[in-house]
Design a protein around this motif. Structure first.
Motif, PDB file in Angstrom:
ATOM      1  N   ARG A 130       0.839  -1.187   0.000  1.00 41.95           N
ATOM      2  CA  ARG A 130       0.000   0.000   0.000  1.00 41.95           C
ATOM      3  C   ARG A 130       0.878   1.242   0.000  1.00 41.95           C
ATOM      4  N   GLU A 131       0.463   2.234  -0.757  1.00 33.00           N
ATOM      5  CA  GLU A 131       1.152   3.519  -0.741  1.00 33.00           C
ATOM      6  C   GLU A 131       0.220   4.525  -0.086  1.00 33.00           C
ATOM      7  N   LEU A 132       0.576   4.963   1.128  1.00 32.67           N
ATOM      8  CA  LEU A 132      -0.267   5.857   1.903  1.00 32.67           C
ATOM      9  C   LEU A 132       0.306   7.269   1.876  1.00 32.67           C
ATOM     10  N   PRO A 133      -0.537   8.274   1.940  1.00 32.78           N
ATOM     11  CA  PRO A 133      -0.039   9.657   1.902  1.00 32.78           C
ATOM     12  C   PRO A 133       0.837   9.968   3.110  1.00 32.78           C
ATOM     13  N   ASP A 135       1.935  12.920   3.985  1.00 36.92           N
ATOM     14  CA  ASP A 135       1.718  14.254   4.529  1.00 36.92           C
ATOM     15  C   ASP A 135       0.419  14.381   5.316  1.00 36.92           C
ATOM     16  N   ILE A 136      -0.265  13.249   5.553  1.00 37.43           N
ATOM     17  CA  ILE A 136      -1.516  13.262   6.319  1.00 37.43           C
ATOM     18  C   ILE A 136      -1.329  12.412   7.572  1.00 37.43           C
ATOM     19  N   ALA A 137      -1.783  12.921   8.698  1.00 38.83           N
ATOM     20  CA  ALA A 137      -1.614  12.216   9.967  1.00 38.83           C
ATOM     21  C   ALA A 137      -2.384  10.901   9.962  1.00 38.83           C
ATOM     22  N   PRO A 138      -1.813   9.846  10.578  1.00 39.38           N
ATOM     23  CA  PRO A 138      -2.549   8.579  10.682  1.00 39.38           C
ATOM     24  C   PRO A 138      -3.739   8.714  11.629  1.00 39.38           C
ATOM     25  N   ALA A 139      -4.728   7.862  11.423  1.00 39.41           N
ATOM     26  CA  ALA A 139      -5.916   7.897  12.285  1.00 39.41           C
ATOM     27  C   ALA A 139      -5.568   7.626  13.736  1.00 39.41           C
ATOM     28  N   PHE A 140      -4.589   6.747  13.955  1.00 37.09           N
ATOM     29  CA  PHE A 140      -4.177   6.383  15.310  1.00 37.09           C
ATOM     30  C   PHE A 140      -2.666   6.210  15.345  1.00 37.09           C
ATOM     31  N   PRO A 141      -2.067   6.521  16.499  1.00 39.01           N
ATOM     32  CA  PRO A 141      -2.677   7.108  17.701  1.00 39.01           C
ATOM     33  C   PRO A 141      -3.009   8.573  17.496  1.00 39.01           C
ATOM     34  N   ARG A 142      -3.927   9.073  18.295  1.00 40.41           N
ATOM     35  CA  ARG A 142      -4.273  10.492  18.255  1.00 40.41           C
ATOM     36  C   ARG A 142      -4.895  10.883  19.583  1.00 40.41           C
ATOM     37  N   VAL A 171      -5.653   9.614   7.857  1.00 42.56           N
ATOM     38  CA  VAL A 171      -5.708   8.448   6.979  1.00 42.56           C
ATOM     39  C   VAL A 171      -5.662   7.181   7.827  1.00 42.56           C
ATOM     40  N   HIS A 172      -6.502   6.217   7.478  1.00 43.06           N
ATOM     41  CA  HIS A 172      -6.480   4.914   8.155  1.00 43.06           C
ATOM     42  C   HIS A 172      -5.384   4.063   7.507  1.00 43.06           C
ATOM     43  N   THR A 173      -4.360   3.763   8.266  1.00 41.17           N
ATOM     44  CA  THR A 173      -3.202   3.050   7.732  1.00 41.17           C
ATOM     45  C   THR A 173      -3.411   1.540   7.699  1.00 41.17           C
ATOM     46  N   ARG A 174      -4.449   1.054   8.357  1.00 41.84           N
ATOM     47  CA  ARG A 174      -4.768  -0.375   8.364  1.00 41.84           C
ATOM     48  C   ARG A 174      -6.256  -0.557   8.097  1.00 41.84           C
ATOM     49  N   ASP A 175      -6.622  -1.710   7.517  1.00 36.21           N
ATOM     50  CA  ASP A 175      -8.032  -2.086   7.476  1.00 36.21           C
ATOM     51  C   ASP A 175      -8.554  -2.081   8.905  1.00 36.21           C
ATOM     52  N   THR A 176      -9.746  -1.520   9.090  1.00 40.79           N
ATOM     53  CA  THR A 176     -10.257  -1.283  10.439  1.00 40.79           C
ATOM     54  C   THR A 176     -11.735  -1.635  10.518  1.00 40.79           C
ATOM     55  N   VAL A 177     -12.128  -2.278  11.615  1.00 39.98           N
ATOM     56  CA  VAL A 177     -13.544  -2.509  11.912  1.00 39.98           C
ATOM     57  C   VAL A 177     -13.930  -1.557  13.038  1.00 39.98           C
ATOM     58  N   GLY A 211      -6.131   3.189   3.793  1.00 44.41           N
ATOM     59  CA  GLY A 211      -6.021   4.242   2.796  1.00 44.41           C
ATOM     60  C   GLY A 211      -7.174   5.221   2.808  1.00 44.41           C
ATOM     61  N   THR A 212      -8.261   4.887   3.530  1.00 45.18           N
ATOM     62  CA  THR A 212      -9.389   5.810   3.635  1.00 45.18           C
ATOM     63  C   THR A 212      -8.930   7.098   4.319  1.00 45.18           C
ATOM     64  N   THR A 213      -9.228   8.232   3.693  1.00 42.86           N
ATOM     65  CA  THR A 213      -8.778   9.529   4.199  1.00 42.86           C
ATOM     66  C   THR A 213      -9.968  10.465   4.323  1.00 42.86           C
ATOM     67  N   HIS A 214     -10.159  11.045   5.504  1.00 39.23           N
ATOM     68  CA  HIS A 214     -11.260  11.979   5.706  1.00 39.23           C
ATOM     69  C   HIS A 214     -11.056  12.755   7.003  1.00 39.23           C
ATOM     70  N   ALA A 215     -11.833  13.814   7.160  1.00 43.48           N
ATOM     71  CA  ALA A 215     -11.972  14.517   8.427  1.00 43.48           C
ATOM     72  C   ALA A 215     -13.366  14.211   8.957  1.00 43.48           C
ATOM     73  N   SER A 216     -13.549  14.293  10.276  1.00 39.86           N
ATOM     74  CA  SER A 216     -14.829  13.933  10.872  1.00 39.86           C
ATOM     75  C   SER A 216     -15.275  15.002  11.860  1.00 39.86           C
ATOM     76  N   SER A 217     -16.589  15.127  12.003  1.00 38.12           N
ATOM     77  CA  SER A 217     -17.141  15.996  13.045  1.00 38.12           C
ATOM     78  C   SER A 217     -18.463  15.413  13.508  1.00 38.12           C
ATOM     79  N   VAL A 218     -18.770  15.606  14.775  1.00 39.09           N
ATOM     80  CA  VAL A 218     -20.008  15.107  15.365  1.00 39.09           C
ATOM     81  C   VAL A 218     -21.070  16.189  15.258  1.00 39.09           C
ATOM     82  N   THR A 219     -22.187  15.859  14.638  1.00 41.41           N
ATOM     83  CA  THR A 219     -23.262  16.834  14.487  1.00 41.41           C
ATOM     84  C   THR A 219     -24.362  16.641  15.525  1.00 41.41           C
TER      85      THR A 219
END
Length: 232
Positions: A130-133, A135-142, A171-177, A211-219
């Motif tokens: 896999r080629e991951l970006p 320049d984008i922070a990984p989903a975890f740890p955070r 970016v999610h660096t691993r497949d995640t459930v 490889g999924t890349t997004h920002a999230s917010s709780v509405t």
């Protein structure tokens, strides 16, 4: 939150390979009280309840397994030699665990409430390169993600969001459930600016590809999610 591995998993008995291999046993699922939620090349996810008074047949867990218990309930687990363990002391909920494949036993709910869990069978899998970006922070740890379990096959993060909370692009660096403990409405923003808003309920399950890349917010609401990062 309590965390357990296969050696100390409540109501799970290990059976020596020499004894168990003398006979072929069915996989733990499907069975009465267990409903398949979904399956892909990485996992099979089950919604499992142990009905009171229903003895299951002897079975062997063919996959490494993880998941989370949503409800404690008394349980009897019987080994191949006829000896058994009874679990009658409640444990803290939600309860995250890992169990290595090969465990062979049978189980029976022996009262109420009936034990209930989301169980994740992890298939043997060789991930493609896999080629991951970079320049984008990984989903975890955070910040705000608490490590609940680190095992040979999976790392579990416990994440609770506050109303209105934003999570920057990651970016999610691993497949995640992702398994929702508490529901809520989350808006996700893609790098191209597109958005998607979804309301989740407790016990909803989502698969997130590496490889999924997004920002999230709780509405709305205060979602709490267990993220199961699958190791290759």
């Amino acid at each position: 939150m309590r965390i357990i591995c296969s050696a100390v998993l409540a109501s799970v008995a290990w059976i020596g390979v020499g004894v168990a291999s003398a006979q072929e046993y069915p996989h733990a699922f499907p069975r009465e009280g267990a409903e398949q939620i979904f399956e892909n090349e990485r996992v099979i996810v089950w919604d499992a309840t142990w009905p009171d008074g229903v003895a299951q047949p002897y079975h062997r867990h063919r996959y490494d397994m993880t998941g989370v218990f949503f409800r404690w309930g008394p349980l009897r687990v019987t080994r191949l030699d006829g000896t058994f363990t009874v679990s009658e002391v409640p444990f803290e909920i939600p309860w995250v665990f890992f169990q290595a494949k090969g465990v062979t036993h049978k189980e029976e709910g022996i009262g109420t409430p009936e034990r209930h869990a989301i169980m994740i069978d992890m298939k043997d899998y060789a991930a493609p390169s896999r080629e991951l970006p970079a320049d984008i922070a990984p989903a975890f740890p955070r910040e705000g993600a608490e490590e609940e379990l680190d095992s040979p096959r999976v790392m579990v993060w416990d994440v609770s969001w506050s109303p209105g909370q934003d999570v920057p692009l990651h970016v999610h660096t691993r497949d995640t459930v992702a398994v929702f403990v508490d529901g809520g409405t989350i808006r996700q923003r893609e790098p191209d600016g597109s958005e998607d808003t979804t309301t989740y309920a407790s016990e909803d399950v989502v698969f997130i590809s590496a490889g999924t890349t997004h920002a999230s917010s709780v509405t709305s609401g205060s979602p709490r999610v267990m993220f199961y990062e699958l190791k290759d």
